[in-house]
Design a protein around this motif. Structure first.
Motif, PDB file in Angstrom:
ATOM      1  N   UNK A  63     -16.450  -4.606  24.718  1.00  0.00           N
ATOM      2  CA  UNK A  63     -16.611  -3.673  25.297  1.00  0.00           C
ATOM      3  C   UNK A  63     -15.338  -2.884  26.909  1.00  0.00           C
ATOM      4  N   UNK A  64     -14.427  -3.880  26.634  1.00  0.00           N
ATOM      5  CA  UNK A  64     -13.512  -3.273  27.326  1.00  0.00           C
ATOM      6  C   UNK A  64     -12.622  -2.441  27.061  1.00  0.00           C
ATOM      7  N   UNK A  65     -12.398  -2.904  25.566  1.00  0.00           N
ATOM      8  CA  UNK A  65     -11.633  -1.727  24.241  1.00  0.00           C
ATOM      9  C   UNK A  65     -12.132  -0.790  24.225  1.00  0.00           C
ATOM     10  N   UNK A  66     -13.648  -0.319  24.060  1.00  0.00           N
ATOM     11  CA  UNK A  66     -14.204   0.718  24.643  1.00  0.00           C
ATOM     12  C   UNK A  66     -14.042   1.426  25.193  1.00  0.00           C
ATOM     13  N   UNK A  67     -14.285   0.899  27.054  1.00  0.00           N
ATOM     14  CA  UNK A  67     -14.328   1.580  28.186  1.00  0.00           C
ATOM     15  C   UNK A  67     -13.188   1.881  28.820  1.00  0.00           C
ATOM     16  N   UNK A  68     -11.856   1.494  27.638  1.00  0.00           N
ATOM     17  CA  UNK A  68     -10.241   1.833  28.172  1.00  0.00           C
ATOM     18  C   UNK A  68     -10.267   3.563  27.959  1.00  0.00           C
ATOM     19  N   UNK A  69     -11.494   3.949  27.344  1.00  0.00           N
ATOM     20  CA  UNK A  69     -10.798   4.833  26.340  1.00  0.00           C
ATOM     21  C   UNK A  69     -11.691   5.719  27.459  1.00  0.00           C
ATOM     22  N   UNK A  70     -12.647   5.363  27.972  1.00  0.00           N
ATOM     23  CA  UNK A  70     -12.760   6.206  28.963  1.00  0.00           C
ATOM     24  C   UNK A  70     -12.352   6.048  30.374  1.00  0.00           C
ATOM     25  N   UNK A  71     -12.317   5.255  30.834  1.00  0.00           N
ATOM     26  CA  UNK A  71     -11.004   4.659  32.285  1.00  0.00           C
ATOM     27  C   UNK A  71      -9.524   5.497  32.816  1.00  0.00           C
ATOM     28  N   UNK A  72      -9.040   5.673  30.977  1.00  0.00           N
ATOM     29  CA  UNK A  72      -7.560   6.238  31.143  1.00  0.00           C
ATOM     30  C   UNK A  72      -7.311   7.442  31.755  1.00  0.00           C
ATOM     31  N   UNK A  73      -8.971   7.997  32.090  1.00  0.00           N
ATOM     32  CA  UNK A  73      -9.630   9.036  32.128  1.00  0.00           C
ATOM     33  C   UNK A  73      -8.996   9.676  33.625  1.00  0.00           C
TER      34      UNK A  73
END
Length: 596
Positions: free
Chosen positions: A232-242
């Motif tokens: 989940x954290x790896x997937x969230x990182x794709x959004x959070x970097x924005x």
């Protein structure tokens, strides 16, 4: 990851963070109580009692000190925290913190103590006497039995459990397993959680839900759950970097902004858990750029203590749970110090932020992120979030736009536009004095292609449907208003720092424009019904600048059906056009209407 053939760590990255821990903690040393159990930083104005406030100030530096010790870093004052732990958990000692009870602030602070036991028992547990260990164990075992709030608080006894496991103290593991099961029910998909059964999708998702989950994935003994937390954290990182500019500035949004650089703690937690969600050099860059940006902000007082506020000391911004020690949650960002120097995170050479799309819709957050000026400016458009019981909840969640350049503002009162500080929202009034902005949006649509929609009802006979459209570097707002009463309206663009004179300004029918050394801001009326004005908000309302001016459109509406539309632009000062080039041209209504 194989590190055998990697180069040595870049010069001083790790040492710099270690020095930052010691520098942040140094002003605290002289403020311990004689027994060590209380850290007294000032007058407590939070809703919890003084003992809990002084426990908070004692515990929160451990978010940085424990990783520092785990990674072999030096610190000369561990005896203060050891003495404090012994005194604070001893019912016979004057510094006793009091027992933890259900949904009590003391439970929040046990999490940092749990991490210290898990990462640095040699410093804070092993030197204690047998009697002192018994008292600490009794106090913490009880903390595992109390009822947390039904949100990220469920992780606090879990963190305590990790510490007790490390020092060999038995506790109720089944209760923590049940809490972890409950936390996983807040999974929304695509790496997002809700923070309990609430509307909030803010920094508590990265610096609480994911942060604690990644620590548990690393220190716990549940491989299947650990894998889910990591995925989940790896997937969230794709959004959070924005949420970050190319220069490391994060979007100011939501509650607990006084925790400041905790907003980048997620990146360090990825490293701690070995989750290469992005290349290590990119993860490292996201963390270090944010920390460097904060290092240049005036967020400490003359004694070196972290202040309550965001971009500067601003007690007016505080929530009801902010006491003098609260800002030290920022030290959660320093977790990677627990990693050895040869870890790939430290060995990697910091990379620039990667290029990202101009618009990123994030349905789970009810938001769209706009990247402007080659990523140097990020604007979050938000619809659907609210926090009615939070101090300044409407300003922190329900404004239409949040900017890394211009921040947002909180009201200083209810009378007049100057007190209301209505940047990035539409405010309505019957008498021109008492104003109601968007506070409780409901029925939001799922953001798609940079278009958001929500409804709100400031009075029983007034219903508004609002659309937000991302057209970088502009965004467009459209309001369909049905009103049973005559109303005055005021819609603000961004709030611009007014401490230096503007280079040019322009107001008139359908426009309010301001160009200054601190940035350019324009609001253009696409519906042709309002008059431009420059509103000087009361000081201390904006999270970045103590004194601001808000370009604003004003107009009157009789009872009936109405359509208002405007385009808003904010640019860095360096990106502002030369005066002779004229003002930027907004999108046309004809280009907007098909998108709604």
């Amino acid at each position: 990851m194989d590190t055998e053939h990697r180069a040595e760590p870049p010069a001083d990255d790790r040492d710099d963070l270690g020095r930052q821990v010691r520098d942040l903690v140094a002003p605290l040393i002289a403020r311990f109580s004689p027994g060590g159990g209380r850290l007294r930083l000032g007058v407590n104005t939070a809703h919890y009692d003084q003992a809990a406030s002084e426990l908070e100030a004692y515990a929160r530096p451990l978010w940085g000190l424990a990783p520092l010790a785990a990674g072999g870093g030096t610190f000369d004052h561990w005896e203060l925290w050891r003495a404090g732990l012994a005194a604070g958990t001893d019912p016979e000692h004057p510094d006793y913190w009091g027992a933890v009870f259900d949904r009590n602030q003391r439970l929040v602070e046990t999490a940092a103590i749990g991490l210290a036991l898990a990462l640095a028992p040699e410093q804070i547990w092993d030197p204690l006497t047998g009697r002192q260990r018994d008292a600490v164990a009794t106090w913490l075992r009880h903390a595992v039995t109390v009822e947390p709030n039904d949100n990220n608080w469920l992780f606090f006894p879990v963190m305590v459990g990790l510490g007790l496991d490390r020092v060999g103290v038995a506790h109720d593991r089944d209760a923590n397993t049940a809490r972890l099961d409950r936390l996983e029910r807040f999974d929304l998909g695509r790496g997002w959680y809700s923070d309990g059964p609430t509307w909030q999708r803010d920094y508590y998702i990265p610096f609480a839900m994911h942060y604690y989950g990644l620590i548990h994935a690393t220190l716990g003994d549940d491989p299947a759950r650990a894998e889910r937390f990591r995925e989940r954290a790896a997937t969230f990182a794709q959004d959070f970097q924005h949420w970050f500019t190319s220069e490391g500035v994060a979007v100011p949004f939501g509650r607990s902004l006084t925790y400041r650089f905790a907003q980048s703690a997620f990146w360090g937690a990825l490293a701690f858990a070995g989750v290469e969600a992005l290349p290590w050099e990119v993860i490292k860059g996201h963390l270090l750029r944010n920390l460097r940006w904060w290092a240049d902000r005036p967020i400490r007082d003359t004694a070196g203590l972290l202040t309550i506020g965001y971009g500067y000391p601003q007690p007016h911004l505080a929530e009801q749970y902010n006491a003098p020690g609260s800002p030290y949650w920022a030290m959660k960002a320093l977790l990677p110090l627990a990693l050895p120097a040869e870890h790939p995170f430290w060995v990697a050479k910091e990379a620039e932020a990667p290029p990202l799309p101009e618009v990123r819709s994030q349905p789970e957050a009810g938001a769209a992120l706009l990247r402007c000026e080659e990523g140097r400016h990020v604007v979050m458009l938000s619809a659907g979030q609210h926090s009615p019981r939070m101090r300044h909840g409407a300003a922190k969640y329900a404004k239409f736009a949040y900017s890394t350049r211009f921040g947002f503002s909180v009201p200083a009162g209810t009378l007049g536009l100057e007190q209301g500080a209505f940047d990035s929202t539409l405010a309505l009034s019957e008498d021109g004095e008492h104003w109601r902005p968007c506070e409780l949006p409901h029925d939001p649509s799922s953001p798609s292609d940079g278009v958001l929609r929500a409804r709100w009802t400031p009075w029983d006979d007034v219903e508004i449907e609002t659309w937000l459209v991302a057209l970088p570097p502009w965004h467009v707002r459209v309001h369909r208003i049905s009103t049973g009463r005559a109303l005055r309206t005021a819609e603000g663009a961004f709030a611009v720092d007014r401490d230096r004179p503007p280079t040019r300004a322009d107001t008139g029918p359908g426009r309010a424009r301001l160009d200054s050394p601190h940035g350019l801001c324009v609001i253009e009326d696409l519906s042709g019904r309002r008059e431009g004005a420059l509103i000087k908000a009361l000081p201390g309302t904006n999270v970045f600048a103590p004194r601001t001016t808000i370009p604003t459109l004003r107009g009157d509406l009789p009872p009936g059906e109405h359509l208002l539309a405007c385009a808003v632009l904010g640019l860095e000062a360096a990106a502002s056009p030369e005066p002779e080039a004229g003002w930027p041209e907004p999108p046309t209504w004809a280009s907007i209407e098909p998108l709604l």
